[in-house]
Design an enzyme around this catalytic site. Sequence first.
Site, short mmCIF file in Angstrom:
data_model
loop_
_atom_site.label_atom_id
_atom_site.label_comp_id
_atom_site.label_asym_id
_atom_site.label_seq_id
_atom_site.Cartn_x
_atom_site.Cartn_y
_atom_site.Cartn_z
N CYS A 82 -77.59 -44.08 64.84
CA CYS A 82 -77.70 -45.16 65.70
C CYS A 82 -76.82 -46.58 64.67
CB CYS A 82 -78.85 -45.94 65.89
SG CYS A 82 -80.14 -44.95 66.70
N ARG A 94 -74.02 -48.54 65.93
CA ARG A 94 -73.20 -47.60 67.29
C ARG A 94 -74.63 -48.32 68.20
NH1 ARG A 94 -75.86 -44.09 70.31
NH2 ARG A 94 -77.20 -43.46 68.80
N SER A 95 -75.63 -48.34 67.74
CA SER A 95 -77.03 -49.18 68.92
C SER A 95 -77.93 -49.75 68.32
CB SER A 95 -77.00 -47.65 69.59
OG SER A 95 -78.47 -47.87 70.15
N ASP A 128 -81.83 -51.72 68.08
CA ASP A 128 -83.10 -52.46 69.18
C ASP A 128 -82.67 -53.63 68.42
OD1 ASP A 128 -85.32 -53.13 69.21
OD2 ASP A 128 -86.54 -51.17 69.01
N ASN A 159 -82.51 -52.55 59.26
CA ASN A 159 -80.46 -52.31 59.38
C ASN A 159 -79.52 -52.89 58.65
OD1 ASN A 159 -80.81 -50.83 62.97
ND2 ASN A 159 -80.85 -49.06 60.85
N ARG A 190 -82.87 -44.23 78.18
CA ARG A 190 -83.68 -42.86 78.61
C ARG A 190 -84.68 -43.13 77.67
NH1 ARG A 190 -80.11 -37.87 77.32
NH2 ARG A 190 -78.37 -37.74 78.82
N HIS A 196 -78.86 -54.81 71.88
CA HIS A 196 -80.12 -54.52 73.13
C HIS A 196 -82.04 -55.06 72.69
CE1 HIS A 196 -79.82 -50.24 71.52
NE2 HIS A 196 -81.28 -50.32 71.25
N ILE A 197 -82.24 -55.22 73.60
CA ILE A 197 -83.48 -55.31 73.77
C ILE A 197 -84.16 -55.44 74.59
CG2 ILE A 197 -85.47 -57.58 74.26
CD1 ILE A 197 -83.57 -59.84 72.53
N TYR A 198 -84.56 -54.47 74.52
CA TYR A 198 -86.07 -53.49 75.72
C TYR A 198 -87.15 -54.98 77.16
CZ TYR A 198 -84.62 -49.43 73.47
OH TYR A 198 -83.79 -48.02 73.35
#
Length: 297
Positions: free
Chosen positions: A176, A196-197, A199, A207, A32, A237-239
């Site tokens: 997150c 949870r999520s 980057d 974090n 998103r 994840h990695i964008y």
Amino acid sequence: MQYTPHLQRQPDTQYRDLLRDLLAHGEKVPTRQGPAALTLMQQTMRFDLTNGFPVITERNIGSFWRKPIGELCAFINGATTLDELEAFGCDWWGDWATPAKTASRGLPPGDIGPGSYGGAFRRFPTTEGEPFDQFKHLVEQINELPEVRTHFVSPWIPQYQVRGQSKRPSTTIAPCHGWVHVRVLNGRLHVHMYQRSGDVPVGVPSNMIQYAALVLMLEHLTGFPAAAYYHTISDAHIYEDQVDQARTMADREPRRLPTVTLNDAGREVRDIHDFRAEHFDLADYDPHPGLRIPVSP
């Protein structure tokens, strides 16, 4: 905190290895936020804190490292607005509290919502009517019943996170990070933060710092020496627009982790709500050069 002398520490490869795994094996998925992301599930790092404090060395974050601690302090104190966050030195939340985002959730301008971290940590709703202060209780329970397995904090208030048809969450961003489980084993603190999520190029290093700093806070307030910090990311994840910088970091040689300690002012703190970012000092930090990495709010 009793650290091994800096030159005797083993270089830590865990963050670099996570980047390498994501680049090599991550599944490409839409997001998103705009850019697609390379994603892996259930990634865990374990830091023996005698071997150093987890401030990454794959890029230089020496000018920023205290800010994540300030953010956690803000959340522990119940901050849910831009003004409250800025009072703790957190001046980057504007993109998550734009007029469009707050209006779409029915929130006042500059408010990230009662379902955000600060709301859950300091004012978790209860059926009795009085909100529950999770971190106050966490410290009390560790001191009173160190042997139990229920030293736990959650940032997730389910009724405030609902999404779907005719449903509206009460926060501008779903929490997150911040599921914290503490165990006292053989008289030493083990702290596991579930995320949870994550980057990985941008958010995860912050974090790592803030919840490892929590270990030092709990060590000070309970008297149990710190043993290890565990960091689990469910959706790592990695964008796509971060891939080049991630490859650069993944190719860099690992270095020894630095030292973070409470300073004299920090050692005077007796209530977890009174900790601030400036109560922590960094030494022995020898990172690779900094990188500018895109952020996807």
